[in-house]
Design an enzyme around this catalytic site. Structure first.
Site, PDB file in Angstrom:
ATOM      1  CG  ASP A 171      -1.874   1.122   1.302  1.00 44.05           C
ATOM      2  OD1 ASP A 171      -2.756   1.167   0.429  1.00 44.05           O
ATOM      3  OD2 ASP A 171      -1.771   1.949   2.218  1.00 44.05           O
ATOM      4  CD  GLU A 204      15.628 -13.949   4.537  1.00 45.85           C
ATOM      5  OE1 GLU A 204      16.373 -13.011   4.887  1.00 45.85           O
ATOM      6  OE2 GLU A 204      14.657 -14.359   5.213  1.00 45.85           O
TER       7      GLU A 204
END
Length: 575
Positions: A215, A264
Site C-alpha cells: 500500500d 530467502e
C-alpha cells in the site's frame, strides 16, 4: 459452490513464476462473508467460501487488511502488523485459511501498509508518552509548530483525505499523517522501522503467505528540511525522484532490502506495488527484479470504454513490462474506485481529468445519467478483453456478479473518512467516498443480508442485490458469474507466452482485435452498432451472439454479427 477443494501438487505450489499471468481476486474481508453473525466479514467466512473461489477458477487471492484496527480507514489504520483483528478471526484461523486456499490451488497475497500505522499502535502510544527528541518519537515524523508558541502546524499541508496533514499532541509538537489523523506516518530514516517491517515480512511468509500487495509504495521515503515548503510550493515540485514526500529514489533502497527477504524463501515471495507515479519510467523502478517485482497499472481504471484508449494503454504497458522483465497488471475495479459496471454507464470523460462520481452526484443524484444495462454490458466486454491479455489480471470481489456501485447509503451509515473530510468534487473516483464498492456481497436471493451473515451487514445492501446474488446467477447460462467462470477456465488453458499481436485487418474504427500465441483471438466491439464477426471457432462471448444461447460454443463463418459492447474469443480455423 459446494465442490470440495482439490489437492494440488508440490510442483504446482513451487512454481516461482505463478504471479506473471495470475488471475487474482481481491477480498475485502469485512464485506466478503460473515461466519459468526456479527455483521462483519471474517476469516471463517472466507474459509467457508473457498469452494466458491476454486470454482471461479482463480490463481490467487489478495486479502485486504485483516489486522487489528479501529477502522478509521477501513482497516488501513493498523494497530499491529503481526496479528489478526479479533473481530475478523485469529492467527489459528488465518493458518486454516492459508491451508484451505493452498489445498484448492489458490495462492495468497496479503496487504501490507508500510507508510503509516494507526494511532493505537504500540510505537505511537510510546511516542506520545515519550518526550521531544526521544527515540520513540523518531520512529514517526514529529515537528515543532510555527507561530509564537508553536500553535500553528509546521506547514499548511493537507492530507489525502482532506483537512490538515499535521495534528498537534498535548506537549505542543505536531505529527505528520498523509492520510487520516489516526494514521501517523512512519519515519523510514529510522533503522528500527526497517528492521520491524522485515520481521513482519518473515512473520507472514513463514505462515505460508505467497506475496504482498504494498500500500502507498511510493510514499515511504521522505526528506523534510528544517524549513518546510508551503502547500503551493510542494504542489509545484516535480515528482521525479526528488519530491520531499512522494516517489523518492531512495524508496527503492527499502525494496532492495525486502527483495533479499523475499528471496530467502522457495519459491521467492512476490510483491506488487501500489505506486501512483508520474511516468512509466518511474513505475518501472518498482517492478524491477531487484525490488518489488511488479507494480499496478491503473490506466484502464481511468480510461473511457474506447478502442483507441484501450489499445494505447495495452501497448504502453506491455512495453514498460518488457523493460523491467516483469509482467504487467490489469485492473478495472478495486476497493478504492467506483465499480466498472457503473463507471461505463456514465457519460465518457473524453480524456478529461474529471471525477465520474463527482459529476454523478452533482448532476442531481446517483440514478441520474446512468445507463446501468449498458454499463454492465460494457463491463463484461472489458473484463473479457482484460482476461485475454498477457500479464496478471486483478479482479475485485463482486464484479463477477455484475454488481454496480451502491450509492443509496444514508450519510449517517457511511464509514469512509474521505466522505466526511472532503467535498463531493474531491472524494476520489466515485464522488461519494469508497463505501459504495465495499457493501457486503449478496450470496442468496433472500435473508436479512442476502446470505452474507445471520446478523445483518455493516453497510446497507439495496433490494436489487437479490437479482445479483450468487444464488440468482449460479448455473444460469449467460449470467455474469457463469461468464467469469468460463472465461477464467478458458484463460487457464489458453495462456502461454506473454505476448500478443494486433490484428490490423480487424482493428478498425470501434473494433480492437489481437491474437495470442496458440492461434486464439480476442475481438472487442467498443461501439454501439454490430460488426461482422470473423471466421473461427467461438470459444466465449461476453454477450450472447445470434447463434447461441449463452455466449459460448459454435462456429462463425464470418457472416455473423458481433454486437456492440461485446468481446468474443475465437480460435482460428485450423489452429
Amino acid at each position: 459452490m459446494t465442490t470440495a477443494p482439490l489437492t494440488v501438487s508440490a510442483g504446482q505450489q513451487a512454481d516461482a513464476d505463478w504471479w506473471r499471468q495470475a488471475a487474482v481476486y481481491q477480498i475485502y474481508p469485512r464485506s466478503f462473508a460473515d461466519s459468526n453473525g456479527d455483521g462483519i466479514g471474517d476469516l471463517g467466512g472466507i474459509i467457508s467460501r473457498v469452494p466458491y473461489l476454486q470454482q471461479l477458477g482463480l490463481d490467487a487471492v489478495w486479502l485486504s487488511p485483516f489486522y487489528p484496527s479501529a477502522l478509521a480507514d477501513g482497516g488501513y489504520d493498523v494497530d499491529d502488523f503481526r496479528d489478526v483483528d479479533p473481530k475478523i478471526g485469529t492467527l489459528a484461523e488465518f493458518d486454516e485459511m492459508v491451508a484451505a486456499l493452498h489445498g484448492a490451488g489458490i495462492k495468497l497475497i496479503v496487504d501490507l501498509v508500510p507508510n503509516h500505522s494507526s494511532d493505537r499502535h504500540e510505537w505511537f502510544r510510546e511516542a506520545l508518552a515519550s518526550p521531544k527528541g526521544s527515540n520513540a518519537r523518531a520512529r514517526y515524523i514529529f515537528r515543532d509548530g510555527m507561530g509564537e508558541n508553536g500553535e500553528l502546524p509546521p506547514a499548511d499541508w493537507t492530507s489525502i483525505f482532506g483537512g490538515p496533514a499535521w495534528t498537534r499532541v498535548p506537549d505542543g509538537q505536531w505529527y505528520l499523517h498523509s492520510f487520516a489523523t489516526e494514521q501517523p506516518d512512519f519515519n523510514w530514516k529510522h533503522p528500527e522501522v526497517h528492521e520491524d517491517f522485515k520481521r513482519t515480512l518473515r512473520f507472514w511468509s513463514d505462515r505460508g503467505v505467497d506475496g504482498f500487495r504494498i500500500d502507498v509504495a511510493h510514499g515511504l521515503a521522505k526528506d523534510l528540511d528544517e524549513v518546510l515548503p508551503s502547500r503551493a510550493e510542494l504542489k509545484a515540485m516535480p515528482k521525479d525522484g526528488t519530491h520531499p514526500l512522494w516517489d523518492r529514489d531512495e524508496v527503492h533502497e527499502i525494496y532492495a532490502e525486502w527483495r533479499a527477504v523475499f528471496n530467502e524463501y522457495t519459491p521467492a515471495r512476490t510483491a506488487v506495488a501500489e505506486a501512483w507515479v508520474e511516468t512509466p519510467e518511474r513505475r518501472a523502478k518498482y517492478a524491477s527484479p531487484e525490488g518489488l517485482g511488479q507494480a499496478f497499472n491503473f490506466d484502464l481504471m481511468e480510461a473511457d470504454f474506447d478502442a483507441t484508449h484501450f489499445r494505447d494503454i495495452v501497448t504502453d504497458n506491455l512495453a514498460q513490462s518488457a523493460v523491467t522483465g516483469s509482467s504487467t497488471t490489469w485492473v478495472f475495479s478495486n476497493h478504492d474506485g467506483i465499480r466498472h459496471a457503473t463507471r461505463y454507464g456514465l457519460p465518457p470523460r473524453n480524456g478529461q481529468a474529471v471525477k465520474h462520481g463527482a459529476e454523478w452526484v452533482l448532476a442531481g443524484g446517483p440514478e441520474d445519467g446512468i445507463d446501468k444495462e449498458l454499463g454492465l454490458r460494457r463491463a463484461r466486454a472489458a473484463t473479457m478483453f482484460e482476461l485475454a491479455l498477457p500479464g496478471s489480471a486483478y479482479l475485485y470481489q463482486g464484479e463477477e456478479l455484475g454488481l454496480h456501485e451502491v450509492a443509496e447509503i444514508p450519510d449517517a451509515q457511511r464509514q469512509d473518512p474521505a466522505f466526511w473530510r472532503t467535498t463531493a468534487e474531491d472524494r476520489g473516483f466515485d464522488g461519494l467516498g469508497r463505501d459504495g464498492c465495499r457493501v457486503p456481497l449478496p450470496w442468496t436471493r433472500e435473508g436479512e443480508s442476502f446470505g452474507f451473515g445471520t446478523g445483518g451487514a455493516h453497510l446497507p445492501q439495496p433490494a436489487w442485490f437479490a437479482d445479483f446474488s450468487v444464488e440468482a446467477e449460479d448455473g444460469v447460462a449467460g449470467s455474469t458469474l457463469e461468464m467469469y467462470r468460463e472465461a477464467l477456465r478458458l484463460r487457464s488453458q489458453l495462456q502461454s507466452e506473454e505476448s500478443l499481436t494486433w490484428d490490423e485487418k480487424l482493428s478498425t474504427g470501434d473494433v480492437l482485435a489481437f491474437e495470442r500465441p496458440g492461434g486464439w483471438l480476442s475481438v472487442t466491439n467498443f461501439g454501439d452498432a454490430p460488426v461482422a464477426l470473423p471466421e473461427g471457432e467461438v470459444l466465449l462471448a461476453s454477450t450472447p451472439l445470434a447463434s447461441d444461447d449463452g455466449g459460448a460454443g459454435g462456429v462463425s463463418t464470418g457472416g455473423q454479427q458481433l454486437p456492440g459492447a461485446t468481446t468474443v474469443w475465437l480460435r482460428r480455423m485450423g489452429a
